[in-house]
Motif scaffolding. Sequence first.
Motif, PDB file in Angstrom:
ATOM      1  N   ILE A 169     -31.910   9.129  -1.489  1.00 18.78           N
ATOM      2  CA  ILE A 169     -31.005   8.899  -2.624  1.00 18.78           C
ATOM      3  C   ILE A 169     -29.579   9.362  -2.318  1.00 18.78           C
ATOM      4  O   ILE A 169     -28.633   8.904  -2.953  1.00 18.78           O
ATOM      5  CB  ILE A 169     -31.489   9.578  -3.929  1.00 18.78           C
ATOM      6  CG1 ILE A 169     -31.626  11.080  -3.750  1.00 18.78           C
ATOM      7  CG2 ILE A 169     -32.753   8.958  -4.459  1.00 18.78           C
ATOM      8  CD1 ILE A 169     -31.668  11.840  -5.057  1.00 18.78           C
ATOM      9  N   ARG A 170     -29.427  10.252  -1.321  1.00 15.93           N
ATOM     10  CA  ARG A 170     -28.061  10.664  -0.957  1.00 15.93           C
ATOM     11  C   ARG A 170     -27.300   9.474  -0.372  1.00 15.93           C
ATOM     12  O   ARG A 170     -26.096   9.348  -0.578  1.00 15.93           O
ATOM     13  CB  ARG A 170     -28.115  11.840   0.030  1.00 15.93           C
ATOM     14  CG  ARG A 170     -28.696  13.101  -0.604  1.00 15.93           C
ATOM     15  CD  ARG A 170     -28.914  14.199   0.423  1.00 15.93           C
ATOM     16  NE  ARG A 170     -29.971  13.858   1.373  1.00 15.93           N
ATOM     17  CZ  ARG A 170     -30.372  14.640   2.372  1.00 15.93           C
ATOM     18  NH1 ARG A 170     -29.781  15.816   2.564  1.00 15.93           N
ATOM     19  NH2 ARG A 170     -31.338  14.270   3.192  1.00 15.93           N
ATOM     20  N   ASP A 171     -28.010   8.591   0.327  1.00 19.40           N
ATOM     21  CA  ASP A 171     -27.361   7.372   0.846  1.00 19.40           C
ATOM     22  C   ASP A 171     -27.074   6.385  -0.288  1.00 19.40           C
ATOM     23  O   ASP A 171     -26.020   5.742  -0.308  1.00 19.40           O
ATOM     24  CB  ASP A 171     -28.248   6.694   1.897  1.00 19.40           C
ATOM     25  CG  ASP A 171     -28.196   7.413   3.246  1.00 19.40           C
ATOM     26  OD1 ASP A 171     -27.270   8.219   3.450  1.00 19.40           O
ATOM     27  OD2 ASP A 171     -29.091   7.168   4.078  1.00 19.40           O
ATOM     28  N   ILE A 172     -28.024   6.269  -1.228  1.00 18.81           N
ATOM     29  CA  ILE A 172     -27.802   5.350  -2.360  1.00 18.81           C
ATOM     30  C   ILE A 172     -26.555   5.800  -3.129  1.00 18.81           C
ATOM     31  O   ILE A 172     -25.685   4.994  -3.477  1.00 18.81           O
ATOM     32  CB  ILE A 172     -29.012   5.330  -3.320  1.00 18.81           C
ATOM     33  CG1 ILE A 172     -30.265   4.861  -2.589  1.00 18.81           C
ATOM     34  CG2 ILE A 172     -28.721   4.443  -4.529  1.00 18.81           C
ATOM     35  CD1 ILE A 172     -31.545   4.973  -3.434  1.00 18.81           C
ATOM     36  N   ALA A 173     -26.479   7.105  -3.395  1.00 13.16           N
ATOM     37  CA  ALA A 173     -25.338   7.617  -4.164  1.00 13.16           C
ATOM     38  C   ALA A 173     -24.029   7.389  -3.410  1.00 13.16           C
ATOM     39  O   ALA A 173     -23.012   7.024  -4.019  1.00 13.16           O
ATOM     40  CB  ALA A 173     -25.541   9.105  -4.460  1.00 13.16           C
ATOM     41  N   ALA A 174     -24.052   7.583  -2.096  1.00 17.77           N
ATOM     42  CA  ALA A 174     -22.826   7.382  -1.308  1.00 17.77           C
ATOM     43  C   ALA A 174     -22.388   5.916  -1.380  1.00 17.77           C
ATOM     44  O   ALA A 174     -21.193   5.611  -1.521  1.00 17.77           O
ATOM     45  CB  ALA A 174     -23.065   7.804   0.139  1.00 17.77           C
ATOM     46  N   VAL A 175     -23.349   5.004  -1.337  1.00 26.44           N
ATOM     47  CA  VAL A 175     -23.017   3.577  -1.469  1.00 26.44           C
ATOM     48  C   VAL A 175     -22.495   3.306  -2.883  1.00 26.44           C
ATOM     49  O   VAL A 175     -21.487   2.609  -3.073  1.00 26.44           O
ATOM     50  CB  VAL A 175     -24.252   2.684  -1.184  1.00 26.44           C
ATOM     51  CG1 VAL A 175     -23.981   1.244  -1.608  1.00 26.44           C
ATOM     52  CG2 VAL A 175     -24.637   2.733   0.284  1.00 26.44           C
ATOM     53  N   ALA A 176     -23.173   3.877  -3.879  1.00 26.17           N
ATOM     54  CA  ALA A 176     -22.758   3.636  -5.271  1.00 26.17           C
ATOM     55  C   ALA A 176     -21.308   4.053  -5.473  1.00 26.17           C
ATOM     56  O   ALA A 176     -20.515   3.328  -6.097  1.00 26.17           O
ATOM     57  CB  ALA A 176     -23.673   4.408  -6.227  1.00 26.17           C
ATOM     58  N   VAL A 177     -20.948   5.202  -4.924  1.00 21.04           N
ATOM     59  CA  VAL A 177     -19.584   5.705  -5.098  1.00 21.04           C
ATOM     60  C   VAL A 177     -18.584   4.762  -4.434  1.00 21.04           C
ATOM     61  O   VAL A 177     -17.546   4.439  -4.997  1.00 21.04           O
ATOM     62  CB  VAL A 177     -19.490   7.155  -4.556  1.00 21.04           C
ATOM     63  CG1 VAL A 177     -18.053   7.602  -4.415  1.00 21.04           C
ATOM     64  CG2 VAL A 177     -20.258   8.082  -5.498  1.00 21.04           C
ATOM     65  N   ARG A 178     -18.911   4.304  -3.235  1.00 18.23           N
ATOM     66  CA  ARG A 178     -18.016   3.342  -2.558  1.00 18.23           C
ATOM     67  C   ARG A 178     -17.807   2.107  -3.409  1.00 18.23           C
ATOM     68  O   ARG A 178     -16.698   1.600  -3.567  1.00 18.23           O
ATOM     69  CB  ARG A 178     -18.651   2.903  -1.229  1.00 18.23           C
ATOM     70  CG  ARG A 178     -18.160   3.688  -0.053  1.00 18.23           C
ATOM     71  CD  ARG A 178     -18.272   2.826   1.174  1.00 18.23           C
ATOM     72  NE  ARG A 178     -16.973   2.663   1.783  1.00 18.23           N
ATOM     73  CZ  ARG A 178     -16.736   2.961   3.055  1.00 18.23           C
ATOM     74  NH1 ARG A 178     -17.670   3.439   3.830  1.00 18.23           N
ATOM     75  NH2 ARG A 178     -15.532   2.762   3.560  1.00 18.23           N
ATOM     76  N   THR A 179     -18.914   1.600  -3.955  1.00 16.94           N
ATOM     77  CA  THR A 179     -18.817   0.344  -4.700  1.00 16.94           C
ATOM     78  C   THR A 179     -18.128   0.532  -6.050  1.00 16.94           C
ATOM     79  O   THR A 179     -17.587  -0.418  -6.612  1.00 16.94           O
ATOM     80  CB  THR A 179     -20.206  -0.313  -4.896  1.00 16.94           C
ATOM     81  OG1 THR A 179     -21.049   0.597  -5.595  1.00 16.94           O
ATOM     82  CG2 THR A 179     -20.846  -0.680  -3.584  1.00 16.94           C
ATOM     83  N   ILE A 181     -15.575   2.768  -6.387  1.00 20.94           N
ATOM     84  CA  ILE A 181     -14.165   3.073  -6.096  1.00 20.94           C
ATOM     85  C   ILE A 181     -13.429   1.858  -5.522  1.00 20.94           C
ATOM     86  O   ILE A 181     -12.260   1.624  -5.822  1.00 20.94           O
ATOM     87  CB  ILE A 181     -14.081   4.274  -5.115  1.00 20.94           C
ATOM     88  CG1 ILE A 181     -14.573   5.541  -5.817  1.00 20.94           C
ATOM     89  CG2 ILE A 181     -12.664   4.474  -4.617  1.00 20.94           C
ATOM     90  CD1 ILE A 181     -14.663   6.751  -4.899  1.00 20.94           C
ATOM     91  N   GLU A 182     -14.134   1.077  -4.676  1.00 17.93           N
ATOM     92  CA  GLU A 182     -13.468  -0.060  -4.017  1.00 17.93           C
ATOM     93  C   GLU A 182     -13.776  -1.361  -4.770  1.00 17.93           C
ATOM     94  O   GLU A 182     -14.935  -1.654  -5.040  1.00 17.93           O
ATOM     95  CB  GLU A 182     -13.985  -0.200  -2.567  1.00 17.93           C
ATOM     96  CG  GLU A 182     -13.819   1.046  -1.721  1.00 17.93           C
ATOM     97  CD  GLU A 182     -14.542   0.942  -0.371  1.00 17.93           C
ATOM     98  OE1 GLU A 182     -14.316   1.823   0.465  1.00 17.93           O
ATOM     99  OE2 GLU A 182     -15.334  -0.004  -0.163  1.00 17.93           O
TER     100      GLU A 182
END
Length: 285
Positions: A169-179, A181-182
């Motif tokens: 889920i740490r990877d999911i959250a990192a992707v979520a944040v990117r999507t 913000i960008e």
Amino acid sequence: MLKILVMGATGNVGREVLRLLLSHNCNVCAAVRNPDTAKDILGSNIECVRFDFTNPDTFANAFVRVNKLFLVRPPALANIRKEIAPALDAAKLAGVKHIVFLSILGAESNPFVPHSQIENYIQKLGIKATFLRCSFFMQNLNTTHREDIKTRGELLLPAGNGKTSFIDIRDIAAVAVRTLIEDRHQGKAYTLTGSEALTYYEVADIFTSVLGKPIRYNPSLLKFIRKMRSSGFAIDFILVMVAIYTTARLGLASKITSDTEQLLDRLPLTIRQYIEDYQQFWLSS
Ligand SMILES: NC(=O)c1ccc[n+]([C@@H]2O[C@H](COP(=O)([O-])OP(=O)(O)OC[C@H]3O[C@@H](n4cnc5c(N)ncnc54)[C@H](OP(=O)(O)O)[C@@H]3O)[C@@H](O)[C@H]2O)c1
């Protein structure tokens, strides 16, 4: 200033999304059922607003000045038209411009899963969206299956010899944040998996090697149902779990994509890394 509302903020993924957004200095607010208990979990410096999918009185205030939404479907809410759609209508009315939705692997080809109905509803509303169709969370092993692994050295679940492309889920959250913000991710759907698909026999072997004590995989369906019943889980929940693990047994949870790697510019976390990082969950008393 851009305001991001995070749903499921006290849950597995939402809490990590909130933490990462704050570390990016984003203007973020947690949508929670109980702000008092949420602050105990999240810390008193987190802005919280009362929000309950099943209580329309909480909608208008929660969406004030919100531009972007991280949407999590609470696992207990399966009637999308009655329990999720009204909140999405309110989000649209309040002017929310972009929704990042925590969806599930295969939602695009299975109209019966609630996530598929939510994706369709968001599209019908015409709100720009990013769908994160995630594989099975590694963190289920330190939540749902924690006690079995810790106290009996057993990974008890009916997934047979099927492989699963677990994601952290740490990877999911990192992707979520990117999507969130960008802007370039609006109108996109990503299938988020780890970079390897493993059987639970292989997962048990990695547990054994990292924890330094034997962990055995037991695929018995009957024992799984009996154990879940004796642990007090509702029969509906147990049936959903059996359906999910049957999907894995049939090989339908083994898909691997490169979306996570491409979005994070690094390889996804491996299950060995996850077990090393979380080992206190299965070792401590
Ligand atoms: N587990 C997996 O392997 C997997 C894989 C792919 C997708 N998913 C999907 O991921 C989602 C679950 O994510 P998660 O594990 O991060 O969540 P979680 O840990 O199960 O937490 C659920 C969250 O929903 C909140 N909630 C419950 N009822 C609510 C309501 N009526 N109104 C507003 N909020 C409510 C809870 O808040 P309280 O503090 O108020 O209880 C909590 O923050 C599900 O849709 C699941 O299908 C899971």
